[in-house]
Design a protein around this motif. Sequence first.
Motif, PDB file in Angstrom:
ATOM      1  N   ILE A 226       0.846  -1.195   0.000  1.00 39.55           N
ATOM      2  CA  ILE A 226       0.000   0.000   0.000  1.00 39.55           C
ATOM      3  C   ILE A 226       0.882   1.246   0.000  1.00 39.55           C
ATOM      4  CG2 ILE A 226      -1.740   1.293   1.284  1.00 39.55           C
ATOM      5  CD1 ILE A 226      -2.678  -1.395   2.450  1.00 39.55           C
ATOM      6  N   ARG A 227       0.638   2.180  -0.922  1.00 30.37           N
ATOM      7  CA  ARG A 227       1.526   3.332  -1.101  1.00 30.37           C
ATOM      8  C   ARG A 227       1.635   4.173   0.161  1.00 30.37           C
ATOM      9  NH1 ARG A 227       0.686   7.257  -6.150  1.00 30.37           N
ATOM     10  NH2 ARG A 227       1.223   5.330  -7.236  1.00 30.37           N
ATOM     11  N   LYS A 268      13.674   7.694  -3.508  1.00 30.21           N
ATOM     12  CA  LYS A 268      12.418   6.930  -3.527  1.00 30.21           C
ATOM     13  C   LYS A 268      11.274   7.758  -2.959  1.00 30.21           C
ATOM     14  CE  LYS A 268      14.627   2.381  -3.082  1.00 30.21           C
ATOM     15  NZ  LYS A 268      14.825   1.201  -2.194  1.00 30.21           N
ATOM     16  N   LEU A 269      11.559   8.495  -1.898  1.00 35.93           N
ATOM     17  CA  LEU A 269      10.533   9.357  -1.305  1.00 35.93           C
ATOM     18  C   LEU A 269      10.078  10.434  -2.279  1.00 35.93           C
ATOM     19  CD1 LEU A 269      11.637   9.987   2.400  1.00 35.93           C
ATOM     20  CD2 LEU A 269       9.365   9.297   1.632  1.00 35.93           C
ATOM     21  N   MET A 270      11.019  11.038  -3.001  1.00 38.32           N
ATOM     22  CA  MET A 270      10.683  12.087  -3.954  1.00 38.32           C
ATOM     23  C   MET A 270       9.846  11.526  -5.091  1.00 38.32           C
ATOM     24  SD  MET A 270      11.179  15.381  -4.225  1.00 38.32           S
ATOM     25  CE  MET A 270       9.503  15.636  -4.774  1.00 38.32           C
ATOM     26  N   GLN A 271      10.175  10.341  -5.552  1.00 40.71           N
ATOM     27  CA  GLN A 271       9.404   9.717  -6.634  1.00 40.71           C
ATOM     28  C   GLN A 271       7.956   9.493  -6.220  1.00 40.71           C
ATOM     29  OE1 GLN A 271      11.681   6.196  -7.522  1.00 40.71           O
ATOM     30  NE2 GLN A 271      13.057   7.260  -8.929  1.00 40.71           N
ATOM     31  N   ILE A 272       7.759   8.979  -5.017  1.00 41.05           N
ATOM     32  CA  ILE A 272       6.396   8.724  -4.540  1.00 41.05           C
ATOM     33  C   ILE A 272       5.654  10.035  -4.319  1.00 41.05           C
ATOM     34  CG2 ILE A 272       5.039   7.790  -2.638  1.00 41.05           C
ATOM     35  CD1 ILE A 272       7.063   5.588  -2.339  1.00 41.05           C
ATOM     36  N   SER A 273       6.359  11.056  -3.820  1.00 38.81           N
ATOM     37  CA  SER A 273       5.725  12.370  -3.621  1.00 38.81           C
ATOM     38  C   SER A 273       5.259  12.957  -4.942  1.00 38.81           C
ATOM     39  CB  SER A 273       6.712  13.327  -2.946  1.00 38.81           C
ATOM     40  OG  SER A 273       7.052  12.882  -1.658  1.00 38.81           O
ATOM     41  N   LEU A 274       6.078  12.858  -5.987  1.00 39.37           N
ATOM     42  CA  LEU A 274       5.709  13.363  -7.312  1.00 39.37           C
ATOM     43  C   LEU A 274       4.498  12.616  -7.856  1.00 39.37           C
ATOM     44  CD1 LEU A 274       9.257  13.779  -8.886  1.00 39.37           C
ATOM     45  CD2 LEU A 274       7.678  15.626  -8.296  1.00 39.37           C
ATOM     46  N   LEU A 275       4.465  11.314  -7.639  1.00 39.21           N
ATOM     47  CA  LEU A 275       3.322  10.517  -8.113  1.00 39.21           C
ATOM     48  C   LEU A 275       2.039  10.869  -7.363  1.00 39.21           C
ATOM     49  CD1 LEU A 275       5.083   7.053  -8.531  1.00 39.21           C
ATOM     50  CD2 LEU A 275       4.235   8.535 -10.349  1.00 39.21           C
ATOM     51  N   THR A 311       8.302  13.718 -12.837  1.00 39.47           N
ATOM     52  CA  THR A 311       7.057  12.982 -12.565  1.00 39.47           C
ATOM     53  C   THR A 311       6.816  11.937 -13.644  1.00 39.47           C
ATOM     54  OG1 THR A 311       6.115  14.930 -11.475  1.00 39.47           O
ATOM     55  CG2 THR A 311       4.576  13.210 -12.192  1.00 39.47           C
ATOM     56  N   PHE A 312       7.030  12.328 -14.894  1.00 37.28           N
ATOM     57  CA  PHE A 312       6.896  11.384 -16.012  1.00 37.28           C
ATOM     58  C   PHE A 312       7.835  10.187 -15.833  1.00 37.28           C
ATOM     59  CE2 PHE A 312       8.629  10.046 -20.168  1.00 37.28           C
ATOM     60  CZ  PHE A 312       7.474   9.502 -20.729  1.00 37.28           C
ATOM     61  N   ARG A 316       6.942   6.147 -15.174  1.00 30.39           N
ATOM     62  CA  ARG A 316       7.488   5.069 -15.994  1.00 30.39           C
ATOM     63  C   ARG A 316       8.126   3.991 -15.126  1.00 30.39           C
ATOM     64  NH1 ARG A 316      11.237   6.540 -20.883  1.00 30.39           N
ATOM     65  NH2 ARG A 316      11.183   4.264 -20.919  1.00 30.39           N
ATOM     66  N   ARG A 317       8.851   4.421 -14.107  1.00 32.87           N
ATOM     67  CA  ARG A 317       9.488   3.457 -13.195  1.00 32.87           C
ATOM     68  C   ARG A 317       8.447   2.659 -12.434  1.00 32.87           C
ATOM     69  NH1 ARG A 317      14.728   3.297 -12.089  1.00 32.87           N
ATOM     70  NH2 ARG A 317      14.291   2.454 -10.017  1.00 32.87           N
ATOM     71  N   LEU A 318       7.383   3.346 -11.984  1.00 32.90           N
ATOM     72  CA  LEU A 318       6.322   2.667 -11.256  1.00 32.90           C
ATOM     73  C   LEU A 318       5.620   1.648 -12.155  1.00 32.90           C
ATOM     74  CD1 LEU A 318       4.561   2.338  -8.730  1.00 32.90           C
ATOM     75  CD2 LEU A 318       3.102   4.168  -9.620  1.00 32.90           C
TER      76      LEU A 318
END
Length: 332
Positions: A226-227, A268-275, A311-312, A316-318
């Motif tokens: 869960i995110r 990783k935190l920044m990626q999830i925040s952007l998503l 964010t893009f 893509r990674r997700l």
Amino acid sequence: MSEKISVIIPVFNVENYIRESLDSLLNQTYSNWEAIVVDDGSTDSSPKILSEYANQDQRIVVIRQENSGVSSARNTALRKLTGDYVLFLDPDDFIHPQLIEIALSNLKKHNTPLIVFGAQKFYRNTKVAQSKVELDQSAFRDIGKIDFFSLMFNEQHHSKYCKGGYVYTKLYKKELLTDCFFDDKLSYYEDEVYSNQIYNKLDSNFRTVYLDYPLYFYRQRASSAIRANRIRRLFAQYSCRKSILRQHNPNTEEYRTIDHARLVCLIKLMQISLLSGYSGAFSLFRKILLSRKDIPLRTLLPYLTGPVFATFYSKRRLKKASEKNKNLKYWA
């Protein structure tokens, strides 16, 4: 008389899994062990199941306490154990029938205060091999103190099954854990903080071996996917690594390793925040990245142009990760 192994098992509401965990202990080829099982205020049928097993086998000792968290439960067990060596087992996981036999014999053979063995994640649709293992000494990798730290905290370490600061992938001499207790204020990543505490007690000439073969099986439950929970866990991991960083000299390899591990956590935190649509901290995040000399250009590039492309890239990674894991079935 053979040496006794104390197996520490903290229990809280695991009625669906605790039998498999205890059965894997009962099926060990090495028989001189005690299980210190701490029921941390369970409200399901776990206490009844524990009483059933304790009544059937006197090696299983059950201690009951009010709900205080996994760290408190482990600390209770650490104060009560009577064995010569210590193994940690989580109540929803299980172990290979030869784990204790293999770990103990090789710990003694290499005259080391701890030994490392592999752990494998398993899902509802994962096949787990528990057949008899025949190993020669070439299966064990000899490492010194710095390499041991890297094994615990460097995500790029070449080990397949042993990397990570988990306490359940190690067998310890009891003396090594004297006066070492878990931080009961932590809800996540208490293992990493505890492992660093143990590491700081090791001599500079410390050597050990690790077996890059799975003898411990770590159940993957739905809550970890869960995110919202993942964000909470990443914040906790970042905080724990920041705490560990303070305990090492900036000029040491340990400092550089944990500092990089903290940076990986921040990315990783920044990626999830952007998503999640939050980009308020992006400028500061990019400034931190640009100040680092240990980041490969391919890692840095997606964040140079701004939050839109970042964010893009994160999406893509997700998507790639989701495709890779789409057939995995989590446990409840």
